[in-house]
Design a protein around this motif. Structure first.
Motif, short mmCIF file in Angstrom:
data_model
loop_
_atom_site.label_atom_id
_atom_site.label_comp_id
_atom_site.label_asym_id
_atom_site.label_seq_id
_atom_site.Cartn_x
_atom_site.Cartn_y
_atom_site.Cartn_z
N GLY A 162 42.26 44.26 42.01
CA GLY A 162 41.93 45.46 42.06
C GLY A 162 43.36 46.07 42.27
N GLU A 164 45.18 50.08 44.88
CA GLU A 164 44.61 50.79 46.51
C GLU A 164 43.16 52.36 45.92
OE1 GLU A 164 45.65 53.54 49.88
OE2 GLU A 164 47.75 52.68 48.87
N LYS A 166 41.06 51.78 44.38
CA LYS A 166 39.52 51.40 43.22
C LYS A 166 38.97 50.23 43.72
CE LYS A 166 41.12 52.94 39.30
NZ LYS A 166 41.61 52.69 37.34
N GLY A 167 39.72 49.89 44.43
CA GLY A 167 38.72 48.55 45.22
C GLY A 167 39.05 47.71 44.86
N LEU A 168 38.93 46.77 45.54
CA LEU A 168 38.94 45.12 44.86
C LEU A 168 37.15 44.07 44.58
CD1 LEU A 168 40.53 43.26 47.91
CD2 LEU A 168 41.58 43.38 45.46
N GLU A 185 30.60 47.86 41.15
CA GLU A 185 31.35 48.47 42.37
C GLU A 185 32.74 46.59 43.09
OE1 GLU A 185 26.79 46.78 44.03
OE2 GLU A 185 27.61 47.80 41.56
N PRO A 186 33.19 47.65 43.64
CA PRO A 186 34.12 47.18 44.36
C PRO A 186 33.25 45.73 45.46
CG PRO A 186 34.78 49.44 44.88
CD PRO A 186 32.92 48.88 43.32
N TYR A 188 34.81 45.03 48.67
CA TYR A 188 35.97 45.74 49.56
C TYR A 188 37.21 46.92 48.84
CZ TYR A 188 37.77 44.77 54.05
OH TYR A 188 38.43 45.03 55.03
N THR A 189 37.01 47.54 49.87
CA THR A 189 37.70 48.98 49.26
C THR A 189 38.75 49.21 50.88
OG1 THR A 189 36.10 50.14 50.75
CG2 THR A 189 36.23 50.15 48.27
N ASP A 190 38.46 49.24 51.80
CA ASP A 190 39.20 49.23 52.81
C ASP A 190 40.81 48.77 53.53
OD1 ASP A 190 40.79 51.20 55.32
OD2 ASP A 190 38.76 50.06 56.58
N PHE A 193 46.01 46.57 48.61
CA PHE A 193 46.05 45.74 47.93
C PHE A 193 47.06 45.73 47.09
CE2 PHE A 193 41.59 47.55 48.45
CZ PHE A 193 40.60 46.17 49.50
#
Length: 476
Positions: A162, A164, A166-168, A185-186, A188-190, A193
């Motif tokens: 993934g 940044e 959009k997230g992993l 949905e991802p 992890y998002t924070d 990446f």
């Protein structure tokens, strides 16, 4: 009477203090990746060993792969090996779309591209593509074998990817070839990446560990660094923490490539790429002739280790693998190690490095190092001594991974909590060790039995002459 009482109290307090400082190693294999177990070095040193170049593993030579293949993951699964990596389609094959490709091997040395029929690309029904049409996920898709005992047993393989914003996202697979998204949905998002992000189940920490790219500002300058989060179930993740590298110079750590070492899972080892921005090596006169892109920077390989997944020792700031001879090795984003070190013989580990990035002969190169051989305690011809901190062990025998010259030797002495030699386990009692072996039992007057000192607080005293010790382990 008062003096005797004070001596007794001081002696008891000394034993309590020593016990508090004691390292309980049980029967775990101990590598010399840090100074955590070392109390004193006298004429000896802790040394890093750079891997040996074994040549090209395979070229990124398929038309749909392109010359910007990167972010390689090596997986050893029972009797075969796989290399997963990013491919980028050229303008002749429907734009700059990114895909995930695979190469396979039976020995980790000789590689081939399997002819799969999972996707059709540019008229090719048979190719080595395992993931496609998943947006930015293939930019840095990073698979792993999930060894969590509570996992869904049908899906041994998982992979993440993934960017940044959009997230992993997480994918799963039964066979490591056909992948499906676990949820839309991802997970992890924070994070930023924009690198290869790594996740795996750590048996030592009883959790999933996620290591990923974050940017850190120091004196108004942004640096690439690494963050860590953990989860027990891949659903709820802790707030990330930036890795702590101690009192070491700040560098751009482009990739982390962290994983637990299979022979000693309490050690996390990172063999990543560090990036030196605007440090140009290639002369302008060679730029056009070599048809290289990204030539304004350079990179090499670093080594680091940790026990707690947060504090990493970068004792060796020198390069673990240097770029080498030839300007083609000194371009931007080349010399990026693949994720995972794998065993390729009963005495050898292989490390793979992405080289000649964005060049016509872009390839993955194999390097080898002896098993456990990242670092060692060593001494030269005149000899030296290494004394460990107080330890407790479980086992009745001791084995070491070592190497000496013909003139060299190793002897091991055991000391008690007062630094006195334990009778029967002195230097003179120890049978001389000469040779080069991954596993050698230590004996004293021909006997290996340590049952009389098992569970006691002891120190190990290594006498080294033109010798290296890479690891040791107590066992039954």
């Amino acid at each position: 009477m008062k003096i005797r009482f004070l001596v007794l109290i001081c002696s008891l307090l000394g034993c309590e203090c020593l016990s508090a400082q004691c390292v309980n190693i049980g029967n775990k294999r101990i590598l010399f990746l840090d100074y955590d177990i070392i109390e004193r070095l006298d004429g000896a040193e802790l040394k890093m060993h750079s891997p040996i170049d074994r040549g090209v593993a395979f070229y990124f030579d398929k038309s749909w792969e392109g010359s910007s293949c990167a972010y390689v993951t090596i997986i050893k699964d029972s009797t075969f090996y796989r290399a997963y990596y990013r491919g980028r389609l050229t303008s002749k094959t429907n734009g700059a779309k990114q895909i995930t490709c695979v190469a396979e091997s039976k020995d980790g040395v000789h590689w081939y591209k399997p002819q799969l029929s999972i996707y059709r690309i540019a008229g090719y029904d048979e190719n080595n593509i395992v993931l496609m049409n998943e947006g930015d996920v293939s930019h840095n898709f990073s698979p792993f074998i999930d060894i969590n005992p509570k996992r869904d047993l049908r899906y041994r393989y998982k992979g993440i990817g993934g960017k940044e914003g959009k997230g992993l996202f997480v994918y799963q697979s039964i066979d490591g070839l056909k992948w499906v998204k676990m949820k839309e949905e991802p997970f992890y998002t924070d994070g930023n990446f924009d690198s290869q992000n790594v996740v795996f189940w750590s048996p030592e920490h009883n959790s999933y560990l996620l290591f990923f790219r974050k940017w850190r500002k120091v004196d108004k300058v942004l640096y690439r660094t690494i963050a860590m989060s953990r989860s027990e179930d891949f659903e709820k993740w802790e707030k990330y923490k930036l890795l702590d590298f101690g009192n070491t110079p700040i560098e751009n750590l482009y990739t982390n490539q962290i994983g637990f070492y299979y022979r000693a899972p309490q050690f996390l080892i990172g063999i990543g790429a560090r990036f030196f921005q605007n440090k140009k090596v290639m002369p302008d006169s060679l730029f056009t002739r070599m048809k290289a892109a990204y030539v304004n920077d350079c990179s090499d390989v670093y080594l680091m280790s940790s026990r707690d997944a947060l504090h990493f020792d970068r004792i060796f700031m020198e390069s673990f693998i240097r770029p080498g001879i030839g300007y083609n090795n000194w371009t931007s984003r080349t010399n990026y190690p693949a994720l995972n070190v794998v065993e390729t013989s009963d005495s050898e580990l292989s490390v793979y490095v992405n080289e000649n990035y964005m060049q016509s002969d872009a390839h993955l190169r194999r390097y080898s190092i002896r098993i456990d051989g990242f670092t060692s305690i060593c001494a030269g011809y005149v000899g030296g001594v290494v004394i460990t901190k107080p330890i407790k062990f479980s086992g009745t025998k001791l084995e070491i991974n070592y190497s000496t010259s013909a003139a060299g030797e190793i002897r091991i002495e055991l000391l008690d909590e007062r630094d006195e030699v334990i009778p029967g386990y002195s230097k003179e009692d120890c049978d001389c060790i000469v040779g080069d072996e991954i596993s050698r039992g230590v004996t004293w007057h021909g006997k290996s039995d340590l049952s009389s000192v098992e569970g006691q607080i002891v120190k190990m005293k290594f006498y080294l002459k033109d010798a290296d010790v890479f690891s040791f382990r107590y066992y039954r």
